[in-house]
Design a protein around this motif. Structure first.
Motif, PDB file in Angstrom:
ATOM      1  N   HIS A 132       0.808  -1.218   0.000  1.00 36.91           N
ATOM      2  CA  HIS A 132       0.000   0.000   0.000  1.00 36.91           C
ATOM      3  C   HIS A 132       0.841   1.267   0.000  1.00 36.91           C
ATOM      4  N   LYS A 133       2.113   1.181   0.352  1.00 32.28           N
ATOM      5  CA  LYS A 133       2.933   2.376   0.542  1.00 32.28           C
ATOM      6  C   LYS A 133       3.736   2.796  -0.682  1.00 32.28           C
ATOM      7  N   ARG A 134       4.154   1.827  -1.496  1.00 30.66           N
ATOM      8  CA  ARG A 134       5.006   2.172  -2.639  1.00 30.66           C
ATOM      9  C   ARG A 134       4.835   1.132  -3.736  1.00 30.66           C
ATOM     10  N   ALA A 135       5.389   1.444  -4.898  1.00 32.05           N
ATOM     11  CA  ALA A 135       5.359   0.510  -6.019  1.00 32.05           C
ATOM     12  C   ALA A 135       6.278  -0.670  -5.732  1.00 32.05           C
ATOM     13  N   ILE A 136       5.873  -1.840  -6.182  1.00 34.83           N
ATOM     14  CA  ILE A 136       6.672  -3.048  -6.016  1.00 34.83           C
ATOM     15  C   ILE A 136       7.741  -3.062  -7.104  1.00 34.83           C
ATOM     16  N   ARG A 137       8.976  -3.257  -6.701  1.00 31.54           N
ATOM     17  CA  ARG A 137      10.097  -3.250  -7.644  1.00 31.54           C
ATOM     18  C   ARG A 137      10.189  -4.581  -8.409  1.00 31.54           C
ATOM     19  N   GLN A 138      10.803  -4.509  -9.572  1.00 28.68           N
ATOM     20  CA  GLN A 138      10.971  -5.689 -10.419  1.00 28.68           C
ATOM     21  C   GLN A 138      11.809  -6.761  -9.725  1.00 28.68           C
ATOM     22  N   ASP A 139      12.851  -6.380  -8.991  1.00 29.03           N
ATOM     23  CA  ASP A 139      13.683  -7.381  -8.321  1.00 29.03           C
ATOM     24  C   ASP A 139      12.893  -8.117  -7.233  1.00 29.03           C
ATOM     25  N   GLU A 140      11.918  -7.460  -6.627  1.00 30.64           N
ATOM     26  CA  GLU A 140      11.067  -8.118  -5.629  1.00 30.64           C
ATOM     27  C   GLU A 140      10.144  -9.138  -6.292  1.00 30.64           C
ATOM     28  N   VAL A 141       9.616  -8.788  -7.458  1.00 29.26           N
ATOM     29  CA  VAL A 141       8.771  -9.723  -8.218  1.00 29.26           C
ATOM     30  C   VAL A 141       9.594 -10.946  -8.624  1.00 29.26           C
ATOM     31  N   GLU A 142      10.784 -10.717  -9.142  1.00 32.12           N
ATOM     32  CA  GLU A 142      11.658 -11.813  -9.565  1.00 32.12           C
ATOM     33  C   GLU A 142      12.042 -12.705  -8.388  1.00 32.12           C
ATOM     34  N   PHE A 143      12.274 -12.128  -7.217  1.00 24.82           N
ATOM     35  CA  PHE A 143      12.607 -12.898  -6.019  1.00 24.82           C
ATOM     36  C   PHE A 143      11.456 -13.824  -5.634  1.00 24.82           C
ATOM     37  N   VAL A 144      10.233 -13.296  -5.628  1.00 22.83           N
ATOM     38  CA  VAL A 144       9.062 -14.114  -5.266  1.00 22.83           C
ATOM     39  C   VAL A 144       8.857 -15.225  -6.289  1.00 22.83           C
ATOM     40  N   ILE A 145       8.999 -14.919  -7.559  1.00 29.14           N
ATOM     41  CA  ILE A 145       8.854 -15.946  -8.598  1.00 29.14           C
ATOM     42  C   ILE A 145       9.906 -17.035  -8.406  1.00 29.14           C
ATOM     43  N   LYS A 146      11.130 -16.645  -8.152  1.00 31.28           N
ATOM     44  CA  LYS A 146      12.218 -17.616  -7.964  1.00 31.28           C
ATOM     45  C   LYS A 146      11.946 -18.523  -6.765  1.00 31.28           C
ATOM     46  N   ARG A 147      11.409 -17.962  -5.687  1.00 30.85           N
ATOM     47  CA  ARG A 147      11.166 -18.737  -4.461  1.00 30.85           C
ATOM     48  C   ARG A 147       9.912 -19.605  -4.521  1.00 30.85           C
ATOM     49  N   LEU A 148       8.848 -19.126  -5.199  1.00 27.07           N
ATOM     50  CA  LEU A 148       7.556 -19.803  -5.113  1.00 27.07           C
ATOM     51  C   LEU A 148       7.092 -20.495  -6.393  1.00 27.07           C
ATOM     52  N   VAL A 149       7.720 -20.195  -7.517  1.00 25.30           N
ATOM     53  CA  VAL A 149       7.335 -20.815  -8.788  1.00 25.30           C
ATOM     54  C   VAL A 149       8.538 -21.577  -9.319  1.00 25.30           C
ATOM     55  N   HIS A 150       8.341 -22.807  -9.715  1.00 20.42           N
ATOM     56  CA  HIS A 150       9.444 -23.591 -10.271  1.00 20.42           C
ATOM     57  C   HIS A 150       9.909 -22.980 -11.585  1.00 20.42           C
ATOM     58  N   GLU A 151      11.204 -23.073 -11.848  1.00 24.59           N
ATOM     59  CA  GLU A 151      11.801 -22.429 -13.011  1.00 24.59           C
ATOM     60  C   GLU A 151      11.237 -22.905 -14.342  1.00 24.59           C
ATOM     61  N   ASP A 152      10.752 -24.131 -14.397  1.00 23.44           N
ATOM     62  CA  ASP A 152      10.252 -24.661 -15.661  1.00 23.44           C
ATOM     63  C   ASP A 152       8.805 -24.265 -15.943  1.00 23.44           C
ATOM     64  N   LYS A 153       8.169 -23.522 -15.059  1.00 24.96           N
ATOM     65  CA  LYS A 153       6.777 -23.116 -15.229  1.00 24.96           C
ATOM     66  C   LYS A 153       6.683 -21.838 -16.056  1.00 24.96           C
TER      67      LYS A 153
END
Length: 92
Positions: free
Chosen positions: A52-73
């Motif tokens: 709610h306070k600021r825009a989400i940065r691209q590196d934060e999106v990439e970090f979440v994808i790396k941690r929670l989504v398998h690379e082959d998806k």
């Protein structure tokens, strides 16, 4: 950056998500000021990031994808104009 499991703090949200949708599994994480809701159905994974306070940065999106989504998806990302809410969806 660290994803911290805060699911127990959001018990009402998790119960509502499980009872009102076809989600079979729900987890809530904290990434600093960003709330991350991870849910699974029988055929897909959905992750919603919200700050709610600021825009989400691209590196934060990439970090979440790396941690929670398998690379082959293959996944789809939906971003609102302010970049404060981001939805990531992929097939299981």
């Amino acid at each position: 950056m660290h994803l911290i499991d805060v699911t127990n703090t959001y018990r009402d949200l998790v119960e509502k998500q499980l009872s009102s949708t076809n989600s079979q599994y729900v987890k809530v994480y904290s990434l600093g000021n960003i709330s991350v809701v991870y849910s699974e159905t029988t055929d897909k994974i959905e992750i919603v990031m919200e700050n709610h306070k600021r825009a989400i940065r691209q590196d934060e999106v990439e970090f979440v994808i790396k941690r929670l989504v398998h690379e082959d998806k293959i996944y789809d990302i939906t971003i609102d104009k302010s970049r404060k809410i981001i939805s990531i969806t992929c097939a299981k």
